[in-house]
Design an enzyme around this catalytic site. Structure first.
Site, PDB file in Angstrom:
ATOM      1  N   ARG A  42      44.599  41.201  39.824  1.00  0.00           N
ATOM      2  CA  ARG A  42      46.062  41.084  39.758  1.00  0.00           C
ATOM      3  C   ARG A  42      46.674  41.078  41.158  1.00  0.00           C
ATOM      4  NH1 ARG A  42      46.871  45.999  35.618  1.00  0.00           N
ATOM      5  NH2 ARG A  42      44.924  46.618  36.634  1.00  0.00           N
ATOM      6  N   CYS A  89      45.151  46.549  42.916  1.00  0.00           N
ATOM      7  CA  CYS A  89      45.315  46.783  41.480  1.00  0.00           C
ATOM      8  C   CYS A  89      44.126  47.624  41.017  1.00  0.00           C
ATOM      9  CB  CYS A  89      45.442  45.465  40.726  1.00  0.00           C
ATOM     10  SG  CYS A  89      44.048  44.319  40.939  1.00  0.00           S
TER      11      CYS A  89
END
Length: 329
Positions: free
Chosen positions: A282, A277
């Site tokens: 994430r 990410c």
């Protein structure tokens, strides 16, 4: 399974909205309260490849009453003003990220030694059962889950629905960060088995045995926006875009195993996987989902993610580092 509920602080919120407007309410009281059917939630988790990696609010409340060795850690941004789970400890990214002098760019994990010191301060031992949680988006809990895995700490659970579902179950909050006797935590098995490096990613681009998943938002992937900390727009060549949020329901709990298999199954079948990410947060959530929900064997989180990759391309002009959906201005 999901229904928003009204905060008990409603009167104070109304007053705040009148004075400062709705954005201030979201800033100060950031954790949305959600009702989750505990029976359905527990059954959903039982269908996961590794149900021991997850817990529900009611299960956690029971564990906290019965096991005085249990350690609960909330990855909570102090600027949001969320009230932590009672008896839990709270960390934020600065606590478990690398020191500024360690790299030429930000977003990297701290060292194993620094993690040992952090866990020692909250009285943890290698045998301590640990539960991690966050608020609203929950990817920060997954980041902690991943970093604890790099220490070889085996008994770690992720609270499905996090603080939001805990509040919906009307379980106690406040009285966090208790005073405890410090320990001398020693990681049981320091390892990098779940870590992708920039060299691994570069090699994976041209290797059909691998798939790279970009877990960022569409605007980041297609190069129309750049988050602070990155050095330019774009994406890693050949990466497949699946926003990490597709793995969660509207109430922020994880989707069912069947739903997640439909989302990722064909893509990862027979493949080794690297997720990335902006800074490996994430993507840590996607890594956890692929491993613990779907049982994928070869999944790696790229810690440096787009920050490191864009630094290598835009700042260093490093040989072998290319991008798509962007370019040098």
């Amino acid at each position: 399974m999901f229904k928003s509920t009204t905060s008990k602080l409603a009167l104070g919120v109304v007053a705040l909205v009148v004075v400062a407007g709705y954005p201030a309410y979201r800033y100060i009281f950031g954790a949305t309260v959600v009702d989750v059917d505990s029976t359905e939630q527990a059954q959903k988790i039982e269908d996961y490849a590794n149900p021991a990696a997850f817990t529900t609010p009611l299960q956690l409340a029971k564990m906290m009453k019965e096991d005085d060795k249990l350690i609960v850690i909330g990855a909570l941004n102090p600027a949001k003003g969320d009230t932590p789970i009672s008896g839990s400890f709270t960390f934020w990214r600065g606590d478990y990220s690398a020191q500024k002098s360690a790299y030429d760019y930000g977003g990297m994990r701290n060292t194993a030694d620094e993690m040992e010191d952090l866990l020692s301060r909250i009285g943890a031992t290698p045998d301590s059962p640990i539960v991690v949680y966050a608020a609203n988006k929950h990817h920060d809990a997954a980041r902690l889950y991943w970093q604890l895995g790099l220490l070889g700490h085996e008994n770690v659970k992720y609270l499905d629905g996090g603080l939001n579902a805990w509040l919906g179950a009307e379980l106690p909050v406040g009285n966090a960060n208790p005073t405890v006797e410090a320990t001398d935590y020693v990681a049981p098995n320091k390892n990098e088995t779940k870590l992708a490096t920039i060299e691994m990613v570069r090699n994976a681009i041209t290797d059909d045995d691998w798939v790279i998943i970009d877990t960022r938002g569409t605007d980041e992937f297609d190069g129309t926006s750049v988050k602070s900390g990155a050095y330019g727009p774009g994406a890693i060549p050949g990466a497949v875009h699946i926003n990490w949020t597709k793995a969660v329901n509207e109430d922020s709990t994880l989707k069912t195993a069947a739903e997640l298999k439909a989302l990722y199954g064909d893509l990862i079948k027979g493949k080794k996987v690297i997720s990335y990410c902006q800074s490996g947060v994430r993507s840590a959530h996607t890594t956890m989902v692929l491993e613990e929900v779907l049982g994928a064997a070869d999944v790696y989180n790229y810690d440096g993610s787009w920050i490191e990759w864009s630094h290598a391309f835009y700042e260093e002009g490093r040989e072998g580092i290319e991008i798509m959906n962007g370019g040098k201005s």
